[in-house]
Write an enzyme that holds these catalytic residues in place. Structure first.
Site, short mmCIF file in Angstrom:
data_model
loop_
_atom_site.label_atom_id
_atom_site.label_comp_id
_atom_site.label_asym_id
_atom_site.label_seq_id
_atom_site.Cartn_x
_atom_site.Cartn_y
_atom_site.Cartn_z
N LYS A 86 3.30 51.19 58.84
CA LYS A 86 3.75 50.86 57.47
C LYS A 86 5.04 50.05 57.55
O LYS A 86 6.03 50.50 58.14
CB LYS A 86 4.00 52.15 56.67
CG LYS A 86 2.74 52.87 56.28
CD LYS A 86 3.05 54.14 55.51
CE LYS A 86 3.50 53.89 54.09
NZ LYS A 86 3.83 55.17 53.39
O1 G3P Z 1 4.13 56.96 50.50
C1 G3P Z 1 4.67 56.10 49.57
C2 G3P Z 1 4.53 56.49 48.15
O2 G3P Z 1 3.44 57.32 48.00
C3 G3P Z 1 5.76 57.04 47.49
O3 G3P Z 1 5.42 57.99 46.55
O4 G3P Z 1 5.86 59.97 45.17
O5 G3P Z 1 7.74 58.91 46.44
O6 G3P Z 1 6.74 57.76 44.48
P1 G3P Z 1 6.52 58.69 45.61
#
Ligand code: G3P
Length: 229
Positions: A86
């Site tokens: 990533k």
């Molecule tokens: O993994 C990246 C993404 O899913 C971030 O999610 O929940 O931190 O907005 P969040």
């Protein structure tokens, strides 16, 4: 459409793998921080849980492209398997994408908050581009609309990249992207659980089983009937 778990808790991942058709796990630095454990150990534990061929996405934390490439190489050596590197869609991340792809690694471009970032990351060679749906919503941008638009753009240019939509707060956001046919989504175990949960289903099945109990005795099943034949 692939469905991945956006989490690093080994118990939650194991429980989700028990009952949902899951294609892999995505992690990010915050998700790993929440576990409070040595992150390499966590990655190895997750990998041991996953079926052969399942995807594991791990996010690079270096800031400069040269360091990102070195970090990706080290992760490939350490984790191997169906690893996705990533990379954030920063200036340096963009510089690193084609270099890492040229070395035969698979890249997921992450942190996407606009359609243009998604398109450019796909053009740079990312296999997946990850729009942050709920985070865009929080900024007053329609995250589902942006993710759908990236998906349509990738398909209209017949690019070899897919949307891996991320950052979900609820199952409605996921459902809309399922309707649009995006390539993949990743969500936390509670959001994934909500994809199949429906109180009307529970009520209907409870009614049917209660009626069968009236017929043959409470909690008795076909197995009991067949054993006693
Ligand atoms: O993994 C990246 C993404 O899913 C971030 O999610 O929940 O931190 O907005 P969040």
């Amino acid at each position: 459409m692939l469905i991945l778990i956006d989490h690093a808790n080994v118990d939650s991942i194991a429980k989700t793998l028990e009952y949902l058709p899951i294609d892999g796990v995505t992690t990010n630095p915050t998700i790993l921080y929440r576990e409070g454990k040595e992150p390499l150990d966590v990655l190895h534990s997750i990998k041991r849980l996953l079926p052969d061929g399942a995807q594991l996405h791990v996010q690079i934390v270096s800031q400069r492209a040269d360091d990102m490439v070195a970090e990706a190489r080290a992760l490939r050596g350490e984790i191997g398997g169906n690893l996705f590197i990533k990379l954030p869609v920063t200036r340096e991340g963009f510089a690193a994408i084609p270099r890492i792809v040229r070395e035969g690694m698979q890249v997921t471009a992450t942190g996407i908050h606009s359609s243009m970032q998604g398109f450019m990351a796909a053009k740079a060679g990312a296999r997946y581009v990850a729009p942050y749906v709920n985070r865009m919503d929080n900024y007053g941008i329609d995250g589902v609309r942006v993710a759908s638009e990236i998906h349509r753009t990738l398909r209209s240019y017949e690019m070899k990249a897919d949307v891996l939509a991320a950052s979900f707060k609820n199952s409605e956001q996921v459902l809309e992207l399922v309707r649009q046919g995006v390539g993949a989504i990743t969500a936390a175990p509670d959001v994934l659980a909500a994809l199949i949960k429906n109180p009307a289903t529970d009520a209907a099945i409870a009614d049917q089983n209660r009626d069968f109990g009236f017929l043959v005795g409470e909690r008795r099943t076909w197995l009991d009937l067949i054993k006693e034949k």
